[in-house]
Design a protein around this motif. Structure first.
Motif, PDB file in Angstrom:
ATOM      1  N   LEU A 361     -25.178   3.145 -50.691  1.00 53.90           N
ATOM      2  CA  LEU A 361     -25.094   2.886 -52.271  1.00 53.90           C
ATOM      3  C   LEU A 361     -24.708   4.441 -52.945  1.00 53.90           C
ATOM      4  N   SER A 362     -23.591   3.677 -53.873  1.00 55.29           N
ATOM      5  CA  SER A 362     -23.320   4.748 -54.920  1.00 55.29           C
ATOM      6  C   SER A 362     -23.828   4.244 -55.875  1.00 55.29           C
ATOM      7  N   SER A 363     -24.345   5.414 -56.715  1.00 51.45           N
ATOM      8  CA  SER A 363     -24.011   5.009 -58.062  1.00 51.45           C
ATOM      9  C   SER A 363     -22.515   4.838 -58.854  1.00 51.45           C
ATOM     10  N   SER A 364     -22.860   4.164 -60.063  1.00 54.12           N
ATOM     11  CA  SER A 364     -22.120   3.792 -60.770  1.00 54.12           C
ATOM     12  C   SER A 364     -22.403   3.972 -62.210  1.00 54.12           C
ATOM     13  N   GLY A 365     -21.001   3.766 -63.241  1.00 50.35           N
ATOM     14  CA  GLY A 365     -21.207   4.478 -64.345  1.00 50.35           C
ATOM     15  C   GLY A 365     -21.221   5.223 -64.783  1.00 50.35           C
ATOM     16  N   GLU A 366     -21.487   6.102 -66.156  1.00 52.90           N
ATOM     17  CA  GLU A 366     -21.526   7.765 -66.563  1.00 52.90           C
ATOM     18  C   GLU A 366     -22.814   8.001 -66.516  1.00 52.90           C
ATOM     19  N   GLY A 367     -23.801   7.640 -65.810  1.00 49.29           N
ATOM     20  CA  GLY A 367     -25.057   8.531 -66.278  1.00 49.29           C
ATOM     21  C   GLY A 367     -25.211   9.678 -65.963  1.00 49.29           C
ATOM     22  N   PRO A 368     -26.112  10.547 -66.549  1.00 47.30           N
ATOM     23  CA  PRO A 368     -26.865  11.576 -65.625  1.00 47.30           C
ATOM     24  C   PRO A 368     -26.829  11.716 -64.675  1.00 47.30           C
ATOM     25  N   TRP A 369     -27.534  10.423 -63.781  1.00 47.92           N
ATOM     26  CA  TRP A 369     -28.014  10.954 -62.430  1.00 47.92           C
ATOM     27  C   TRP A 369     -26.616   9.931 -61.709  1.00 47.92           C
ATOM     28  N   GLN A 370     -25.957  10.846 -60.486  1.00 44.97           N
ATOM     29  CA  GLN A 370     -24.893  10.218 -59.809  1.00 44.97           C
ATOM     30  C   GLN A 370     -25.137  11.023 -58.612  1.00 44.97           C
ATOM     31  N   TYR A 371     -25.861   9.505 -57.361  1.00 47.00           N
ATOM     32  CA  TYR A 371     -26.193   9.631 -55.970  1.00 47.00           C
ATOM     33  C   TYR A 371     -25.365   8.760 -54.710  1.00 47.00           C
ATOM     34  N   THR A 372     -25.526   9.125 -53.916  1.00 46.33           N
ATOM     35  CA  THR A 372     -24.647   9.146 -52.995  1.00 46.33           C
ATOM     36  C   THR A 372     -26.186   8.255 -51.643  1.00 46.33           C
ATOM     37  N   VAL A 373     -26.351   7.553 -51.637  1.00 46.45           N
ATOM     38  CA  VAL A 373     -26.683   7.819 -50.048  1.00 46.45           C
ATOM     39  C   VAL A 373     -26.818   6.414 -49.328  1.00 46.45           C
ATOM     40  N   GLY A 374     -27.136   6.160 -47.327  1.00 46.78           N
ATOM     41  CA  GLY A 374     -26.695   5.860 -46.861  1.00 46.78           C
ATOM     42  C   GLY A 374     -27.315   6.075 -45.290  1.00 46.78           C
ATOM     43  N   ALA A 375     -26.157   5.652 -44.517  1.00 47.47           N
ATOM     44  CA  ALA A 375     -26.671   5.533 -43.182  1.00 47.47           C
ATOM     45  C   ALA A 375     -25.339   5.415 -42.305  1.00 47.47           C
ATOM     46  N   PHE A 376     -24.674   5.782 -41.078  1.00 47.20           N
ATOM     47  CA  PHE A 376     -24.277   6.009 -40.212  1.00 47.20           C
ATOM     48  C   PHE A 376     -24.826   6.175 -38.799  1.00 47.20           C
ATOM     49  N   TYR A 377     -23.390   5.192 -38.288  1.00 44.75           N
ATOM     50  CA  TYR A 377     -24.179   4.985 -36.538  1.00 44.75           C
ATOM     51  C   TYR A 377     -22.935   5.295 -36.044  1.00 44.75           C
ATOM     52  N   ARG A 378     -22.683   6.014 -35.290  1.00 46.51           N
ATOM     53  CA  ARG A 378     -21.408   5.711 -33.912  1.00 46.51           C
ATOM     54  C   ARG A 378     -21.806   5.946 -32.322  1.00 46.51           C
ATOM     55  N   ASP A 379     -21.317   4.590 -31.858  1.00 44.56           N
ATOM     56  CA  ASP A 379     -21.087   4.631 -30.102  1.00 44.56           C
ATOM     57  C   ASP A 379     -19.624   4.776 -29.519  1.00 44.56           C
ATOM     58  N   ALA A 380     -19.955   6.500 -28.983  1.00 43.83           N
ATOM     59  CA  ALA A 380     -18.138   6.126 -29.054  1.00 43.83           C
ATOM     60  C   ALA A 380     -18.425   7.006 -27.319  1.00 43.83           C
ATOM     61  N   GLU A 381     -17.683   6.652 -26.360  1.00 46.30           N
ATOM     62  CA  GLU A 381     -17.067   6.883 -25.450  1.00 46.30           C
ATOM     63  C   GLU A 381     -15.963   7.782 -24.865  1.00 46.30           C
ATOM     64  N   GLY A 382     -15.893   8.041 -23.367  1.00 49.40           N
ATOM     65  CA  GLY A 382     -14.351   8.956 -22.965  1.00 49.40           C
ATOM     66  C   GLY A 382     -14.215   8.437 -21.558  1.00 49.40           C
ATOM     67  N   ASN A 383     -13.594   8.857 -21.575  1.00 53.71           N
ATOM     68  CA  ASN A 383     -13.439   8.632 -19.730  1.00 53.71           C
ATOM     69  C   ASN A 383     -11.990   9.305 -19.213  1.00 53.71           C
ATOM     70  N   LEU A 384     -12.190  10.377 -18.678  1.00 61.50           N
ATOM     71  CA  LEU A 384     -11.003  11.190 -18.409  1.00 61.50           C
ATOM     72  C   LEU A 384     -10.829  11.713 -16.811  1.00 61.50           C
ATOM     73  N   ASP A 385      -9.712  10.767 -16.272  1.00 57.23           N
ATOM     74  CA  ASP A 385      -9.146  11.528 -15.187  1.00 57.23           C
ATOM     75  C   ASP A 385      -8.223  11.647 -14.256  1.00 57.23           C
ATOM     76  N   ASP A 386      -8.623  13.455 -14.085  1.00 55.26           N
ATOM     77  CA  ASP A 386      -7.026  14.021 -14.195  1.00 55.26           C
ATOM     78  C   ASP A 386      -7.032  14.219 -12.174  1.00 55.26           C
TER      79      ASP A 386
END
Length: 710
Positions: A361-386
């Motif tokens: 959620l990010s602020s909009s407009g030109e007011g004195p308060w400006q903000y960005t708040v949020g959450a991030f999720y990552r599910d990653a995998e890597g399979n290396l065969d050599d």
């Protein structure tokens, strides 16, 4: 004529025919007449995940427009290092690179130190060396954000973030786009035909539009292997397709869906080469059987925005997959200290996938308060065969290696600023991060650990006037920990604390734009692979493993300036000076970390800079023209490792590259002639040339581009 030259000629003829065919389509292109300088110097970016003027963003950054990318012959991430001072790479070949910035450079570790995004899609995956091989296809601009960006970009942004901002479909006007055919010839190498294009198609008038972009490329190699009769073996045959749908049914909601596919094949797949432009080859015949490289990637992103009145709610969902089959070779040369045979190859089958979800959620407009708040999720995998072979002291030793790794992470972040006066804004941000990581080898022993980090940021901006800002920024960055082989201790996250003071502005009625910054970074718990004591039930012994052993200090100056001498003539310059050294090494008796106090940071040039000039004119009343030239310089870079290098610090070459381009445009048609590396510099780009693992500067390349806008 070779098969590749014949195929290349067919491609360029097809492209020229296509351009001629669609020349009859009605044109919707904007007027390209020169505008006043004060109208060209206002740069708008989204570096902080909201639209801002670049001079209002309190971090060091470089911005390159799509036009600048083309004029400077930037086609891949690897090319960026010659136009962005302070940015370097460890480059093994297309799609295999590790990116470093501002002296924060370490080829070891479980994740990247510089994150890469395409719009809202994170393309950096687990392992640090896995990332989508982004090409400059239909790019609006690139934003290079320097210093820790963990508050808004999270894991992998310890040293910075690179953002590829793609062109979005327009909801106004009719069908529009561009098709381009490019044909170049490399000195003592193959021809390199390319065909690319993009088109916007309105689907619902004023509410929905689709933009399609694609490219086909073949050839372009110059490295030979005479023993097998292979010429130009580092060719690249690729296709790259992307679709972007934009839907805006009303004033408060919009949706962007993006999907893409990329495939590349290369006979060698590596960029390693000798000074005579041949492939490094050992004594074993097994190398003759190495398969070609094959990369295949898919990516998808869905981003929705909703205007709540008091702020803008954004959801971004991404999924990407990367399949790579490639080989890596090593051959101990004189600079390694080995007086007997020590060489081999890794035959890698690498599979990776990643799902991410961000809500903010990010602020909009030109007011004195400006903000960005949020959450991030990552599910990653890597399979290396050599499956590879080592050749050591006359013996042949086949081996297999496996590493299956996963990373499931969640983070919460926030950034809040307040404008105390018309001039002074003060802000702070923080991101808390939790990463549950696992690794499994051939022994099927599961290693698991949860790594945590909380990374704050404080900053200010002070506007001396509307076009001149001073800023300060203190930010903490991190890179998650990882694992050695089963039974050996894991290693902790690396940390960095960066202090930065800078100024950005426009003077001389907007004709001069500048950006200056000074920074100091304290890099703690840096990783090294060395000989360390490992305690076990039998007391312990000295073994080879990766461990947090060091502390470093990095300080530097950076700057850029753009000067519009007239509405038709501009010059620009960028530069970076970086001084780094190891200040502490934590080793015990009988242990060796491969580095010592006073050593410089790897892959860090003391000085790098670039110069460019552009001049626009008219060939005739109906034909516009331009000429462009640029020169880039990078000091030599080093790698220090006392365990495998003699002397313990090795250096690449310093390098300067000169490029030029001239063009003409009439109506919707354009033609450009260009030459890259005009002086045909042949220099090593990587300090690991002693292991015959260095790419070299691409030979002089001369080409022509034909394009049609409609």
């Amino acid at each position: 004529m070779t098969r590749q030259h014949q195929s290349g000629l067919k491609t360029i003829l097809w492209g020229a025919s296509l351009i001629a065919l669609i020349s009859g389509i009605p044109a919707y292109a904007q007027d390209t007449a020169p505008v006043a300088a004060d109208e060209t110097t206002e740069v708008i970016v989204t570096a902080q995940k909201r639209r801002q003027r670049a001079i209002d963003v309190p971090i060091g950054m470089n911005v390159l427009s799509g036009e600048a990318l083309e004029k400077r012959a930037i086609d891949t991430v690897n090319d960026l290092q010659f136009s962005i001072p302070g940015l370097t790479l460890r480059y093994d070949g297309p799609g295999s690179s590790q990116i470093f910035m501002r002296g924060v450079s370490n080829i070891r570790g479980s994740d990247a130190q510089v994150s890469i995004y395409m719009d809202d899609l994170p393309v950096t995956m687990t392992g640090g060396y896995r990332q989508l091989d982004l090409r400059m296809l239909d790019i609006e601009r690139i934003e290079v954000l320097k210093g820790p960006q963990g508050t808004l970009y999270g894991q992998g942004a310890m040293a910075g973030t690179i953002r590829f901002v793609t062109v979005s479909p327009s909801l106004t006007g009719g069908i529009s786009g561009e098709v381009k055919a490019d044909y170049s010839v490399i000195k003592d190498g193959d021809a390199n035909p390319k065909l690319s294009g993009a088109v916007t198609v309105p689907l619902i008038e004023g509410k929905m539009a689709l933009r399609l972009a694609g490219q086909i490329e073949e050839g372009g190699g110059w490295i030979d292997q005479p023993g097998l009769g292979i010429e130009d073996g580092n060719n690249q045959d690729l296709y790259n397709l992307r679709a972007k749908l934009y839907y805006k049914p009303n004033d408060v909601f919009d949706l962007t869906a993006m999907a893409g596919i990329y495939e590349m094949e290369s006979e060698f797949g590596l960029a390693y080469e000798n000074e005579d432009r041949t492939r490094p080859t050992p004594v074993s015949d097994d190398y003759d059987l190495l398969p070609p490289r094959h990369d295949h990637a898919w990516f998808y992103n869905l981003t929705a925005n909703y205007d709540l009145g008091f702020g803008r709610l954004t959801s971004s969902t991404s999924y990407s997959r990367l399949n790579r089959d490639y080989t890596l070779t090593y051959i101990a040369g004189p600079g390694t200290g080995f007086t007997f045979q020590n060489e081999g190859f890794d035959g890698n089958s690498d599979r990776a996938k990643q799902f991410t979800q961000e809500v903010r959620l990010s602020s909009s407009g030109e007011g004195p308060w400006q903000y960005t708040v949020g959450a991030f999720y990552r599910d990653a995998e890597g399979n290396l065969d050599d499956a590879g072979i080592s050749y050591y002291a006359g013996g042949t030793y086949p081996f297999t290696y496996r590493k299956y790794d996963t990373s499931e992470s969640i983070s919460l972040f926030g950034d809040l600023s307040y404008k105390f006066t018309d001039k002074l804004t003060i802000g702070a941000g923080v991101r808390t991060f939790r990463d549950k990581a696992t690794a499994v080898g051939l022994d099927e022993v599961v290693q698991s650990e949860t790594f945590k980090s909380t990374d704050p940021r404080v900053y200010f901006t002070y506007a001396l006037d509307r076009r001149l800002n001073v800023y300060g920024n203190i930010a903490k960055g991190f890179r998650s920990g990882g694992f050695n082989a089963a039974g050996l201790p894991d290693y902790d996250p690396e940390k960095i604390l960066n202090y930065e003071l800078g100024t950005k502005g426009q003077v001389a009625d907007g004709r001069v734009r500048f950006d200056l910054a000074a920074f100091f970074s304290k890099y703690d718990d840096a990783l090294r692979t060395g000989q360390f004591f490992n305690f076990d039930e039998n007391g312990g012994s000295v073994v080879s493993l990766t461990r947090n052993v060091g502390e470093m200090e990095i300080k530097g100056l950076e700057g850029s300036v753009d000067w519009w001498i007239s509405p038709d003539w501009s010059v620009s310059a960028t530069a970076a000076y970086t001084d780094s050294e190891v200040t502490k090494v934590n080793v015990g008796s009988g242990e060796s970390a491969g580095v010592e106090v006073g050593d410089p940071s790897d892959y860090t040039p003391k000085l790098s800079y670039s110069l460019a000039t552009d001049y626009e004119f008219n060939w005739s009343p109906n034909v516009e023209g331009f000429v462009h030239a640029d020169y880039s310089w990078r000091d030599k870079i080093s790698a220090t490792d006392g365990s495998v290098l003699v002397p313990r610090t090795q250096w690449s070459d310093s390098i300067g590259l000169l490029n030029a381009r001239i063009g003409a445009k009439w109506s919707s048609l354009a033609v450009e002639l260009y030459a890259n590396n005009i002086t045909d510099e042949n220099k090593t780009l990587d300090p690991y040339w002693v292991w015959q693992q260095s790419s070299r500067s691409k030979p002089r390349t001369v080409g022509i581009t034909l394009s049609h806008s409609f």
